[in-house]
Motif scaffolding. Structure first.
Motif, short mmCIF file in Angstrom:
data_model
loop_
_atom_site.label_atom_id
_atom_site.label_comp_id
_atom_site.label_asym_id
_atom_site.label_seq_id
_atom_site.Cartn_x
_atom_site.Cartn_y
_atom_site.Cartn_z
N HIS A 89 -0.87 0.99 -12.14
CA HIS A 89 -1.85 1.39 -11.31
C HIS A 89 -3.14 0.46 -11.97
N ARG B 33 -3.86 3.90 0.27
CA ARG B 33 -4.61 3.01 -0.65
C ARG B 33 -3.81 1.73 -0.05
N TYR B 34 -4.53 0.62 -0.07
CA TYR B 34 -3.96 -0.65 0.36
C TYR B 34 -4.25 -1.80 -0.55
N ASN B 35 -3.48 -2.62 -0.50
CA ASN B 35 -3.73 -4.09 -1.41
C ASN B 35 -4.86 -4.61 -0.73
N TRP B 36 -5.94 -5.00 -1.57
CA TRP B 36 -7.15 -5.74 -0.98
C TRP B 36 -6.90 -6.87 -0.19
N ARG C 160 -5.74 -5.51 3.25
CA ARG C 160 -6.32 -4.14 3.90
C ARG C 160 -6.83 -4.38 5.26
N SER D 103 -9.11 0.05 -9.66
CA SER D 103 -9.35 0.05 -8.34
C SER D 103 -8.72 1.00 -7.66
N ASN D 104 -7.78 1.68 -8.04
CA ASN D 104 -7.17 2.64 -7.14
C ASN D 104 -5.93 1.89 -6.37
N THR D 105 -5.47 0.83 -6.87
CA THR D 105 -4.64 0.00 -6.23
C THR D 105 -3.39 -0.04 -7.24
N ARG D 106 -2.38 -0.75 -6.92
CA ARG D 106 -1.15 -1.15 -7.72
C ARG D 106 -0.91 -2.30 -7.81
N GLY E 79 0.93 -1.43 0.09
CA GLY E 79 -0.18 -0.07 -0.15
C GLY E 79 0.92 1.18 -0.15
#
Lengths: 116, 110
Positions: free
Chosen positions: B93, A58-61, A64, B96-99, A49
């Motif tokens: 990117h 922002r975090y990795n799902w 998170r 989903s606004n992630t990376r 994140g």
């Protein structure tokens, strides 16, 4: 020259809390964000994140629910907390400072091992 | 979300060019021009060599060239040198606004 130092516990038991901090020499910076990235043994890079200079995160799902990132701009430090660790969290953890449109600056990495 | 797809390994002789592909979807690579490439020598921290698809940070050799077509980004290394032997990762990117990272490509200089 921008340099990042990382510190935190390297050996944890399952269910314990991972806590890492990254400090930066240099700055002040504008238009930047901090990132935590990890690499499990024998695997590729994994984005955990990031936290922006505005404070938004922002975090990795996948993590998170267990992750918190925070920044102390007055001390040029940012931190990572991962709750309830398991063996799957064993990895080298890197902190990264990105100056948008310029470059990345990486810490040297911290090996965190989760083992009973 | 699945990792971006990279070949596990690519090899080439000194002086030759090689290309590493990074295939995603319309939700990541194809959605934005926010693809980065990293060079990683084992035991060291990864190094950013390309950002925003085509841009090189100051000090990075102009032998490294980034491009993108549709959902696939590519890194070409011209004039391959022994010091280029390393692992290379792409990152993008996402909508989903992630990376997300690719699985990595091991480059071998023959």
């Amino acid at each position: 020259q921008v340099q990042l130092q990382q510190w935190g516990a390297g050996l944890l038991k399952p269910s314990e809390t991972l806590s890492l901090t990254c400090g930066v020499d240099g700055g002040p910076f504008s238009n930047y964000y901090w990132t935590w990235i990890r690499q499990s043994p024998g695997k590729g890079l994994d984005w955990i994140g990031d936290i922006w200079h505005s404070g938004s995160t922002r975090y990795n799902w996948s993590v998170r629910s267990r992750v918190t990132m925070s920044v102390d701009t007055s001390r040029n430090r940012f931190s990572l907390i991962v709750n309830s660790v398991t063996a799957a969290d064993t990895a080298v953890y890197y902190c990264v400072l990105t100056i948008i449109g310029v470059d990345d600056y990486w810490g040297r990495g911290t090996l965190v091992t989760v083992s009973s | 979300q699945s990792a971006l797809t990279q070949p596990a390994s690519v090899s080439g002789s000194p002086g030759q060019p090689i290309t590493i592909s990074c295939t995603g979807t319309s939700s990541d690579v194809g959605a934005y021009n926010f693809v980065s490439w990293y060079q990683h020598h084992p035991g060291k921290a990864p190094k950013l060599i390309i950002y925003d698809v085509t841009n090189r940070p100051a000090g990075v050799s102009n032998r490294f060239f980034g491009s993108k077509s549709g959902n696939t980004a590519s890194l070409t290394i011209f004039g391959l040198q022994a010091e280029d032997e390393a692992d290379y990762y792409c990152s993008s990117h996402t909508v989903s606004n992630t990376r997300i990272f690719g699985g990595g490509t091991k480059v071998t200089v023959l």
